[in-house]
Scaffold this motif. Structure first.
Motif, PDB file in Angstrom:
ATOM      1  N   ALA A 143       0.815  -1.218   0.000  1.00 30.97           N
ATOM      2  CA  ALA A 143       0.000   0.000   0.000  1.00 30.97           C
ATOM      3  C   ALA A 143       0.848   1.268   0.000  1.00 30.97           C
ATOM      4  O   ALA A 143       0.389   2.319  -0.434  1.00 30.97           O
ATOM      5  N   LYS A 144       2.070   1.186   0.483  1.00 29.66           N
ATOM      6  CA  LYS A 144       2.962   2.353   0.535  1.00 29.66           C
ATOM      7  C   LYS A 144       4.098   2.222  -0.481  1.00 29.66           C
ATOM      8  O   LYS A 144       5.240   2.585  -0.216  1.00 29.66           O
ATOM      9  N   ASP A 145       3.785   1.694  -1.657  1.00 26.71           N
ATOM     10  CA  ASP A 145       4.773   1.494  -2.710  1.00 26.71           C
ATOM     11  C   ASP A 145       5.456   2.817  -3.039  1.00 26.71           C
ATOM     12  O   ASP A 145       4.824   3.876  -3.049  1.00 26.71           O
ATOM     13  N   ILE A 146       6.751   2.761  -3.308  1.00 26.75           N
ATOM     14  CA  ILE A 146       7.551   3.963  -3.564  1.00 26.75           C
ATOM     15  C   ILE A 146       8.036   4.039  -5.009  1.00 26.75           C
ATOM     16  O   ILE A 146       8.980   4.759  -5.312  1.00 26.75           O
ATOM     17  N   GLY A 147       7.396   3.317  -5.906  1.00 29.15           N
ATOM     18  CA  GLY A 147       7.790   3.320  -7.308  1.00 29.15           C
ATOM     19  C   GLY A 147       8.642   2.113  -7.638  1.00 29.15           C
ATOM     20  O   GLY A 147       9.173   1.442  -6.762  1.00 29.15           O
ATOM     21  N   ASP A 148       8.791   1.856  -8.924  1.00 26.26           N
ATOM     22  CA  ASP A 148       9.533   0.680  -9.381  1.00 26.26           C
ATOM     23  C   ASP A 148      11.039   0.875  -9.324  1.00 26.26           C
ATOM     24  O   ASP A 148      11.780  -0.070  -9.111  1.00 26.26           O
TER      25      ASP A 148
ATOM     26  N   LEU B   1      15.143  13.196  -8.191  1.00 21.91           N
ATOM     27  CA  LEU B   1      13.939  13.882  -7.712  1.00 21.91           C
ATOM     28  C   LEU B   1      12.627  13.196  -8.094  1.00 21.91           C
ATOM     29  O   LEU B   1      11.564  13.770  -7.924  1.00 21.91           O
ATOM     30  N   HIS B   2      12.676  11.981  -8.607  1.00 18.03           N
ATOM     31  CA  HIS B   2      11.478  11.311  -9.109  1.00 18.03           C
ATOM     32  C   HIS B   2      11.239   9.947  -8.462  1.00 18.03           C
ATOM     33  O   HIS B   2      12.186   9.217  -8.188  1.00 18.03           O
ATOM     34  N   ALA B   3       9.988   9.619  -8.299  1.00 19.21           N
ATOM     35  CA  ALA B   3       9.554   8.236  -8.132  1.00 19.21           C
ATOM     36  C   ALA B   3       9.172   7.782  -9.527  1.00 19.21           C
ATOM     37  O   ALA B   3       8.394   8.441 -10.218  1.00 19.21           O
TER      38      ALA B   3
ATOM     39  N   ARG C 146       1.154   9.244  -6.629  1.00 19.22           N
ATOM     40  CA  ARG C 146       0.919   8.686  -5.297  1.00 19.22           C
ATOM     41  C   ARG C 146       2.225   8.108  -4.735  1.00 19.22           C
ATOM     42  O   ARG C 146       2.574   8.332  -3.571  1.00 19.22           O
ATOM     43  N   GLU C 147       2.953   7.398  -5.583  1.00 19.79           N
ATOM     44  CA  GLU C 147       4.187   6.776  -5.123  1.00 19.79           C
ATOM     45  C   GLU C 147       5.286   7.802  -4.860  1.00 19.79           C
ATOM     46  O   GLU C 147       6.147   7.590  -4.007  1.00 19.79           O
ATOM     47  N   ALA C 148       5.251   8.939  -5.561  1.00 20.02           N
ATOM     48  CA  ALA C 148       6.203  10.018  -5.271  1.00 20.02           C
ATOM     49  C   ALA C 148       5.999  10.527  -3.844  1.00 20.02           C
ATOM     50  O   ALA C 148       6.972  10.776  -3.124  1.00 20.02           O
ATOM     51  N   VAL C 149       4.747  10.674  -3.443  1.00 22.00           N
ATOM     52  CA  VAL C 149       4.456  11.092  -2.071  1.00 22.00           C
ATOM     53  C   VAL C 149       5.011  10.064  -1.084  1.00 22.00           C
ATOM     54  O   VAL C 149       5.705  10.422  -0.122  1.00 22.00           O
ATOM     55  N   HIS C 150       4.760   8.785  -1.326  1.00 23.38           N
ATOM     56  CA  HIS C 150       5.258   7.728  -0.441  1.00 23.38           C
ATOM     57  C   HIS C 150       6.784   7.724  -0.381  1.00 23.38           C
ATOM     58  O   HIS C 150       7.363   7.437   0.668  1.00 23.38           O
TER      59      HIS C 150
ATOM     60  N   PRO D 132       9.658  14.907  -4.965  1.00 27.31           N
ATOM     61  CA  PRO D 132       8.755  15.964  -5.424  1.00 27.31           C
ATOM     62  C   PRO D 132       8.019  15.647  -6.727  1.00 27.31           C
ATOM     63  O   PRO D 132       6.993  16.265  -7.018  1.00 27.31           O
ATOM     64  N   PHE D 133       8.514  14.688  -7.503  1.00 26.49           N
ATOM     65  CA  PHE D 133       7.927  14.417  -8.812  1.00 26.49           C
ATOM     66  C   PHE D 133       7.730  12.920  -9.026  1.00 26.49           C
ATOM     67  O   PHE D 133       8.545  12.112  -8.606  1.00 26.49           O
ATOM     68  N   GLY D 134       6.651  12.590  -9.724  1.00 26.01           N
ATOM     69  CA  GLY D 134       6.411  11.222 -10.148  1.00 26.01           C
ATOM     70  C   GLY D 134       6.326  11.180 -11.658  1.00 26.01           C
ATOM     71  O   GLY D 134       5.896  12.144 -12.290  1.00 26.01           O
TER      72      GLY D 134
END
Length: 135
Positions: A36-41, A47-49, A69-73, A77-79
């Motif tokens: 649920a708190k995935d941080i991107g692949d 600066l990116h997820a 959403r994953e950028a926030v986790h 600052p950017f996804g």
């Protein structure tokens, strides 16, 4: 791997990581899935997820919602999503973000360039010339 779709996604993530290591950040790596708190692949795209997608049917809106959403986790600052382009290599993949995210990114770039111009115009000019020649 018994799931062909998962294998395709894993292969795409690996190609993107290898490209980022060569062209951007030698420390780029695939992330462990966090539920649920995935941080991107992929971690290591400055600066990116980063969400990597290699699917037959491209659903940009879903990718952007997920990347933001994953950028926030991830505390970034950017996804963005890196989407595989069919029948093309990794460098031809698409980097996709919504306009609001892109404007925030470009505003940050503009502010930082102005700050560097004010602090050291000669250094800014050298960097600007080098990057224009590389383009």
């Amino acid at each position: 791997m018994s799931n062909p779709s998962k294998a395709k996604g894993t292969a795409w993530e690996s190609l993107v990581v290898n490209y980022l290591r060569l062209m951007h950040n030698p420390a780029a790596r695939r992330n462990v899935q966090m539920g649920a708190k995935d941080i991107g692949d992929i971690d290591g795209y400055y600066l990116h997820a980063l969400e990597a997608k290699a699917e037959r049917t491209i659903t940009l809106a879903d990718y952007i919602v997920q990347a933001n959403r994953e950028a926030v986790h991830a505390g970034q600052p950017f996804g963005c999503a890196v989407v595989k382009r069919r029948m093309k290599g990794v460098a031809d993949g698409y980097v996709v973000r919504d306009l609001a995210t892109d404007v925030r990114l470009v505003n940050r770039l503009k502010i930082m360039e102005e700050a560097l111009q004010d602090a050291d115009f000669g250094r800014w000019s050298d960097i600007d010339e080098e990057l224009r020649e590389a383009a």
